[in-house]
Design a protein around this motif. Structure first.
Motif, PDB file in Angstrom:
ATOM      1  N   GLU A 219     -33.962 -38.646   9.117  1.00  0.00           N
ATOM      2  CA  GLU A 219     -34.741 -37.597   8.461  1.00  0.00           C
ATOM      3  C   GLU A 219     -34.767 -36.351   9.345  1.00  0.00           C
ATOM      4  O   GLU A 219     -34.936 -36.460  10.553  1.00  0.00           O
ATOM      5  CB  GLU A 219     -36.165 -38.092   8.233  1.00  0.00           C
TER       6      GLU A 219
ATOM      7  N   GLU B  34     -36.909 -32.890   9.638  1.00  0.00           N
ATOM      8  CA  GLU B  34     -37.988 -32.041   9.143  1.00  0.00           C
ATOM      9  C   GLU B  34     -37.758 -30.640   9.701  1.00  0.00           C
ATOM     10  O   GLU B  34     -37.630 -30.456  10.919  1.00  0.00           O
ATOM     11  CB  GLU B  34     -39.341 -32.574   9.595  1.00  0.00           C
TER      12      GLU B  34
ATOM     13  N   LYS C 147     -30.256 -27.587   3.025  1.00  0.00           N
ATOM     14  CA  LYS C 147     -30.777 -28.858   2.530  1.00  0.00           C
ATOM     15  C   LYS C 147     -29.649 -29.651   1.848  1.00  0.00           C
ATOM     16  O   LYS C 147     -29.434 -30.824   2.136  1.00  0.00           O
ATOM     17  CB  LYS C 147     -31.908 -28.561   1.539  1.00  0.00           C
TER      18      LYS C 147
ATOM     19  N   GLN D 169     -28.163 -33.246   2.974  1.00  0.00           N
ATOM     20  CA  GLN D 169     -28.264 -34.378   2.051  1.00  0.00           C
ATOM     21  C   GLN D 169     -26.891 -34.965   1.756  1.00  0.00           C
ATOM     22  O   GLN D 169     -26.737 -36.175   1.646  1.00  0.00           O
ATOM     23  CB  GLN D 169     -28.951 -33.953   0.752  1.00  0.00           C
TER      24      GLN D 169
ATOM     25  N   HIS E  79     -28.446 -37.473   5.038  1.00  0.00           N
ATOM     26  CA  HIS E  79     -29.753 -37.322   5.692  1.00  0.00           C
ATOM     27  C   HIS E  79     -30.851 -36.994   4.687  1.00  0.00           C
ATOM     28  O   HIS E  79     -30.583 -36.516   3.591  1.00  0.00           O
ATOM     29  CB  HIS E  79     -29.683 -36.205   6.741  1.00  0.00           C
ATOM     30  N   THR E  80     -32.069 -37.254   5.108  1.00  0.00           N
ATOM     31  CA  THR E  80     -33.222 -36.908   4.265  1.00  0.00           C
ATOM     32  C   THR E  80     -33.808 -35.601   4.774  1.00  0.00           C
ATOM     33  O   THR E  80     -34.086 -35.459   5.964  1.00  0.00           O
ATOM     34  CB  THR E  80     -34.307 -38.007   4.353  1.00  0.00           C
ATOM     35  N   TRP E  81     -33.966 -34.670   3.877  1.00  0.00           N
ATOM     36  CA  TRP E  81     -34.488 -33.342   4.239  1.00  0.00           C
ATOM     37  C   TRP E  81     -35.985 -33.303   3.971  1.00  0.00           C
ATOM     38  O   TRP E  81     -36.433 -33.556   2.851  1.00  0.00           O
ATOM     39  CB  TRP E  81     -33.786 -32.290   3.392  1.00  0.00           C
ATOM     40  N   LYS E  82     -36.754 -33.038   5.011  1.00  0.00           N
ATOM     41  CA  LYS E  82     -38.190 -32.879   4.803  1.00  0.00           C
ATOM     42  C   LYS E  82     -38.506 -31.400   4.986  1.00  0.00           C
ATOM     43  O   LYS E  82     -38.411 -30.871   6.090  1.00  0.00           O
ATOM     44  CB  LYS E  82     -38.951 -33.747   5.816  1.00  0.00           C
ATOM     45  N   ASP E  83     -38.818 -30.757   3.886  1.00  0.00           N
ATOM     46  CA  ASP E  83     -39.020 -29.317   3.912  1.00  0.00           C
ATOM     47  C   ASP E  83     -40.397 -28.981   4.468  1.00  0.00           C
ATOM     48  O   ASP E  83     -41.404 -29.504   4.010  1.00  0.00           O
ATOM     49  CB  ASP E  83     -38.900 -28.773   2.479  1.00  0.00           C
ATOM     50  N   PHE E  84     -40.418 -28.127   5.464  1.00  0.00           N
ATOM     51  CA  PHE E  84     -41.679 -27.712   6.080  1.00  0.00           C
ATOM     52  C   PHE E  84     -41.714 -26.182   5.982  1.00  0.00           C
ATOM     53  O   PHE E  84     -41.453 -25.473   6.944  1.00  0.00           O
ATOM     54  CB  PHE E  84     -41.702 -28.209   7.528  1.00  0.00           C
TER      55      PHE E  84
ATOM     56  N   PRO F  75     -41.729 -30.860  14.445  1.00  0.00           N
ATOM     57  CA  PRO F  75     -40.643 -31.118  13.492  1.00  0.00           C
ATOM     58  C   PRO F  75     -39.327 -31.252  14.267  1.00  0.00           C
ATOM     59  O   PRO F  75     -39.301 -30.992  15.469  1.00  0.00           O
ATOM     60  CB  PRO F  75     -40.643 -29.856  12.635  1.00  0.00           C
TER      61      PRO F  75
END
Ligand code: BGC
Length: 401
Positions: free
Chosen positions: A11, A13, A31, A35, A39-44, A68
């Motif tokens: 992930e 972030e 993003k 992806q 990978h996992t995109w954690k939007d901040f 992050p």
């Protein structure tokens, strides 16, 4: 090359402040690429142009021991975070991907802390631009200004014809963005360097600085009464919709015109802010990476490699309004504003008139910048304050660290 670095999925972030139409489109490209690598995109995302809000939120996250993977941190602030001992070392990615060879040295140096890469650049924004709606100019019988004197003449014509001459958002960073362009135009690049990079007291207290401040303040009568607090992209929208004639803003504004389907040279004009065509205030967006462990750290390295890949640098910057940070990129898909920026970046680097944008965190310690910004906004908003008083305040601000 990326094969050697192939990371296990994890992930990431990512903290940023790209929430306007054009900005969000550009951020979505990163993003998507992450992806597509699994990978996992954690939007901040923390809204607020110029990033002041984002930096406040970032500080509290890092202080609580929960940073992050990456955050949009720029210029000298990278060194300030490096001093905190919280940034990750990206030398292995940088070496495998030859960052020292593919980045201009001025850019690479900003990305390093004590000689080690800790951040990756996504772009180069030019800040000293004037954006104009040609239709509005035509209706008013005005010409696109190339000096501050002409700016006043054109603004008068636009006003008489019923348009708002200058679209502005009264927020401290936008006030600073406009002042920075005026100061560069009035004083020239040598004055700019002495005043805002060397923080030379004599230059800050000079008659030139007073002239720059007075010229800046003279623009206020060309803005509308709803300017206070307005977001920058809403000011751009006023130019797009033909309510206002001009905006002084970095080329993230172009991202808004493009996202609205507008064509450069036809629906909108990009030109250097008055008196600044031979100079270039640069603003480099970059992601600094925080120390992580395990799969998250591997995904983070993949993020760094992705950011620097030619494919990303092209698609991101086509949307963002900026130009790639990487050297020798094919610019054929870029519009005339992008090509102009790229050409001027190279030319001004040669002529020593390429200067860091202080309004966008490229020149000063963040505390000094904050003090400068406050003074400029106070001056803009306080009719009783004289240019001489503002000069004194700037001179004091220069000593804040
Ligand atoms: C950033 C840009 C951003 C702009 C407005 C600047 O400081 O460098 O990437 O688009 O602020 O939010």
């Amino acid at each position: 090359m990326t094969v050697a670095l192939a990371a296990k999925a994890g992930e990431v972030e990512v903290l940023h402040w790209w929430t306007s139409g054009g900005e969000a489109k550009a951020a979505a490209e990163l993003k998507k690429m992450m992806q597509s690598k699994g990978h996992t995109w954690k939007d901040f995302a923390v809204a607020g142009g110029g990033g002041d809000n984002a930096m406040t939120v970032l500080k509290s996250r890092v202080v609580s021991g929960n940073p992050p993977a990456a955050a949009q941190i720029k210029g000298p602030a990278i060194q300030e975070w490096g001093d905190e001992g919280v940034l990750a070392n990206l030398d292995d990615v940088a070496q495998a991907e030859r960052w020292d060879q593919v980045l201009p040295k001025v850019v690479a140096d900003v990305m390093k802390y004590k000689g080690h890469y800790v951040a990756a650049p996504v772009n180069v924004h030019r800040v000293n631009w004037l954006w104009a709606n040609p239709e509005v100019f035509k209706k008013a019988g005005a010409k696109i200004p190339t000096t501050w004197k002409e700016f006043g003449e054109s603004a008068e014509k636009l006003q008489k014809a019923g348009f708002i001459p200058l679209a502005h958002g009264g927020q401290a960073w936008q006030d600073a963005t406009v002042f920075e362009a005026v100061a560069l135009g009035v004083g020239g690049p040598e004055f700019y360097k002495k005043a805002f990079i060397q923080l030379d007291q004599g230059t800050i207290k000079s008659a030139k600085m007073e002239e720059a401040l007075s010229t800046y303040k003279s623009l206020k009568k060309y803005t509308d009464k709803n300017a206070p607090g307005r977001d920058w992209n809403l000011a751009t929208a006023m130019v797009i919709q033909g309510k206002a004639g001009m905006q002084i803003m970095g080329d993230w504004a172009k991202g808004e015109f493009l996202a609205a389907g507008k064509v450069p040279g036809k629906d909108f004009i990009c030109t250097a802010a008055p008196g600044t065509s031979n100079a270039y205030t640069f603003n480099i967006d970059s992601f600094a990476m925080f120390k992580l462990t395990g799969d998250a750290a591997k995904a983070q390295k993949d993020l760094a490699a992705t950011i620097m890949s030619p494919a990303f640098q092209e698609v991101f910057n086509l949307n963002k309004g900026s130009i790639p940070a990487r050297l020798n990129m094919d610019m054929s898909k870029f519009d005339d504003c992008g090509k102009q920026s790229s050409k001027d970046f190279v030319a001004t680097a040669k002529s020593n008139t390429l200067v860091p944008s202080w309004a966008h965190g490229m020149a000063m310690h963040s505390a000094t910048q904050g003090a400068f910004q406050d003074t400029i906004s106070q001056f803009w908003n306080t009719d009783s304050m004289t240019a001489k008083q503002a000069v004194e305040k700037l001179a004091a601000a220069a000593k804040v660290q």
